[in-house]
Design an enzyme around this catalytic site. Sequence first.
Site, PDB file in Angstrom:
ATOM      1  N   ASN A  14       0.760  -1.240  -0.107  1.00  0.00           N
ATOM      2  CA  ASN A  14       0.437   0.027  -0.423  1.00  0.00           C
ATOM      3  C   ASN A  14       1.025   1.110  -0.225  1.00  0.00           C
ATOM      4  O   ASN A  14       0.367   2.555  -0.525  1.00  0.00           O
ATOM      5  CB  ASN A  14      -1.041   0.016   1.119  1.00  0.00           C
ATOM      6  CG  ASN A  14      -2.141  -0.963   0.930  1.00  0.00           C
ATOM      7  OD1 ASN A  14      -3.238  -0.114   0.405  1.00  0.00           O
ATOM      8  ND2 ASN A  14      -2.513  -2.024   1.280  1.00  0.00           N
ATOM      9  N   ARG A  66       4.265   0.163  27.584  1.00  0.00           N
ATOM     10  CA  ARG A  66       3.408   0.793  26.376  1.00  0.00           C
ATOM     11  C   ARG A  66       3.206   2.386  26.496  1.00  0.00           C
ATOM     12  O   ARG A  66       3.427   2.908  25.263  1.00  0.00           O
ATOM     13  CB  ARG A  66       2.135  -0.030  26.300  1.00  0.00           C
ATOM     14  CG  ARG A  66       1.307   0.423  25.255  1.00  0.00           C
ATOM     15  CD  ARG A  66       1.546   0.008  24.374  1.00  0.00           C
ATOM     16  NE  ARG A  66       2.330  -1.493  23.057  1.00  0.00           N
ATOM     17  CZ  ARG A  66       2.191  -1.630  22.431  1.00  0.00           C
ATOM     18  NH1 ARG A  66       1.370  -0.906  21.632  1.00  0.00           N
ATOM     19  NH2 ARG A  66       1.898  -2.730  21.646  1.00  0.00           N
ATOM     20  N   HIS A 110      -8.383  -0.736   5.317  1.00  0.00           N
ATOM     21  CA  HIS A 110      -8.954  -1.926   6.268  1.00  0.00           C
ATOM     22  C   HIS A 110      -9.287  -3.181   4.689  1.00  0.00           C
ATOM     23  O   HIS A 110     -10.491  -2.523   3.814  1.00  0.00           O
ATOM     24  CB  HIS A 110     -10.026  -2.293   6.868  1.00  0.00           C
ATOM     25  CG  HIS A 110     -10.278  -3.047   7.858  1.00  0.00           C
ATOM     26  ND1 HIS A 110     -10.167  -3.339   8.696  1.00  0.00           N
ATOM     27  CD2 HIS A 110     -11.471  -3.900   7.524  1.00  0.00           C
ATOM     28  CE1 HIS A 110      -9.984  -4.689   8.905  1.00  0.00           C
ATOM     29  NE2 HIS A 110     -11.592  -5.273   7.889  1.00  0.00           N
ATOM     30  N   ASP A 151     -10.984   0.387  14.225  1.00  0.00           N
ATOM     31  CA  ASP A 151     -12.004   0.010  12.257  1.00  0.00           C
ATOM     32  C   ASP A 151     -13.216   0.481  13.124  1.00  0.00           C
ATOM     33  O   ASP A 151     -14.623   0.224  11.633  1.00  0.00           O
ATOM     34  CB  ASP A 151     -12.201  -1.437  11.968  1.00  0.00           C
ATOM     35  CG  ASP A 151     -11.486  -1.598  11.986  1.00  0.00           C
ATOM     36  OD1 ASP A 151     -10.242  -3.230  12.040  1.00  0.00           O
ATOM     37  OD2 ASP A 151      -9.619  -1.163  11.662  1.00  0.00           O
ATOM     38  N   GLN A 179      -7.350  -5.033  -6.284  1.00  0.00           N
ATOM     39  CA  GLN A 179      -8.696  -4.403  -7.355  1.00  0.00           C
ATOM     40  C   GLN A 179      -9.162  -3.595  -6.779  1.00  0.00           C
ATOM     41  O   GLN A 179      -9.728  -2.847  -6.888  1.00  0.00           O
ATOM     42  CB  GLN A 179      -9.566  -5.572  -7.441  1.00  0.00           C
ATOM     43  CG  GLN A 179      -9.290  -6.707  -8.571  1.00  0.00           C
ATOM     44  CD  GLN A 179      -9.856  -7.519  -9.229  1.00  0.00           C
ATOM     45  OE1 GLN A 179     -11.684  -7.237  -8.800  1.00  0.00           O
ATOM     46  NE2 GLN A 179      -9.675  -8.226  -9.749  1.00  0.00           N
ATOM     47  N   GLU A 181      -7.493  -1.931  -2.606  1.00  0.00           N
ATOM     48  CA  GLU A 181      -6.716  -0.989  -1.254  1.00  0.00           C
ATOM     49  C   GLU A 181      -5.785   0.093  -2.203  1.00  0.00           C
ATOM     50  O   GLU A 181      -5.774   1.094  -2.216  1.00  0.00           O
ATOM     51  CB  GLU A 181      -6.319  -2.246  -0.932  1.00  0.00           C
ATOM     52  CG  GLU A 181      -6.921  -3.386   0.231  1.00  0.00           C
ATOM     53  CD  GLU A 181      -5.842  -4.314   0.792  1.00  0.00           C
ATOM     54  OE1 GLU A 181      -5.114  -3.714   1.259  1.00  0.00           O
ATOM     55  OE2 GLU A 181      -6.174  -5.381   1.254  1.00  0.00           O
TER      56      GLU A 181
HETATM   57  C1  GRF Z   1      -3.298  -4.686   3.695  1.00  0.00           C
HETATM   58  O1  GRF Z   1      -3.974  -6.227   3.592  1.00  0.00           O
HETATM   59  C2  GRF Z   1      -4.367  -3.937   4.184  1.00  0.00           C
HETATM   60  O2  GRF Z   1      -5.500  -4.111   3.980  1.00  0.00           O
HETATM   61  C3  GRF Z   1      -4.148  -4.231   5.761  1.00  0.00           C
HETATM   62  O3  GRF Z   1      -2.933  -4.654   6.496  1.00  0.00           O
HETATM   63  C4  GRF Z   1      -2.028  -5.047   4.947  1.00  0.00           C
HETATM   64  C5  GRF Z   1      -0.586  -4.312   4.316  1.00  0.00           C
HETATM   65  O4  GRF Z   1      -0.157  -4.941   3.300  1.00  0.00           O
HETATM   66  N1  GRF Z   1      -4.217  -3.465   6.619  1.00  0.00           N
HETATM   67  P1  GRF Z   1       1.118  -3.984   3.241  1.00  0.00           P
HETATM   68  O5  GRF Z   1       2.355  -3.624   4.259  1.00  0.00           O
HETATM   69  O6  GRF Z   1       0.087  -2.849   2.571  1.00  0.00           O
HETATM   70  O7  GRF Z   1       1.265  -4.490   1.438  1.00  0.00           O
END
Ligand code: GRF
Length: 212
Positions: A14, A66, A110, A151, A179, A181
Amino acid sequence: MLRIVVMVSGGGTNLQAIIDGVGNGTITNTEIAGVISNNKNAYALERARENGIPGICVSPGDYESREVFNGKLLEAVDAYAPDLVVLAGFLVVIPPDMIRQYRNRIINIHPSLIPSFCGKGYYGLKVHEAALARGVKVVGATVHFVDEGTDTGPILLQKAVEVKQGDTPEILQKRVMEQAEWIILPRAIDLIANGKVRVKENRTIIDQETRK
Ligand code: GRF
């Protein structure tokens, strides 16, 4: 120019979609100020390095509690002076102080159509395993603003993806990433970068002329 910080934990596909989007003009008026990971081995940090983007690791395991980690994480985010924080597969709970300080300025991707298959325990492959176990015919991804829940913040964009006969969790995850994200996260950033998004209570309003 919208300054963004991208927070990651894993492979960074991403993050790569965001980097590519800034590079090819899909995302306008935006600069990636930095990348922060809780995992020093996250390939996402390598992607940042390859693209000349500052990347740091702030790991809970490096601090005695934490609370101390939470303070250090917020310091690291503040140091980039971001207008927007983008959670791209970031698997650490965001400290309440940070959510207050960056109210409606943190977005998350998500891998389901919220409110399905979300909340505590639903992340990564677990989301797709649950979708296949339920036998849904349509899945997808959601970009939402982050609030104190899991979420539960205002939904900004969603995109549906078909489940196919014989899908495994891995195949379905890949299709949802490709398709959905990697399309809606860059689009969400571009909308915010161009002042097209308003948050009203627990919903968002997107300037209509931009809806494709
Ligand atoms: C993805 O599936 C996203 O939807 C979720 O964590 C994963 C991250 O994948 N939040 P990447 O590190 O972006 O490849």
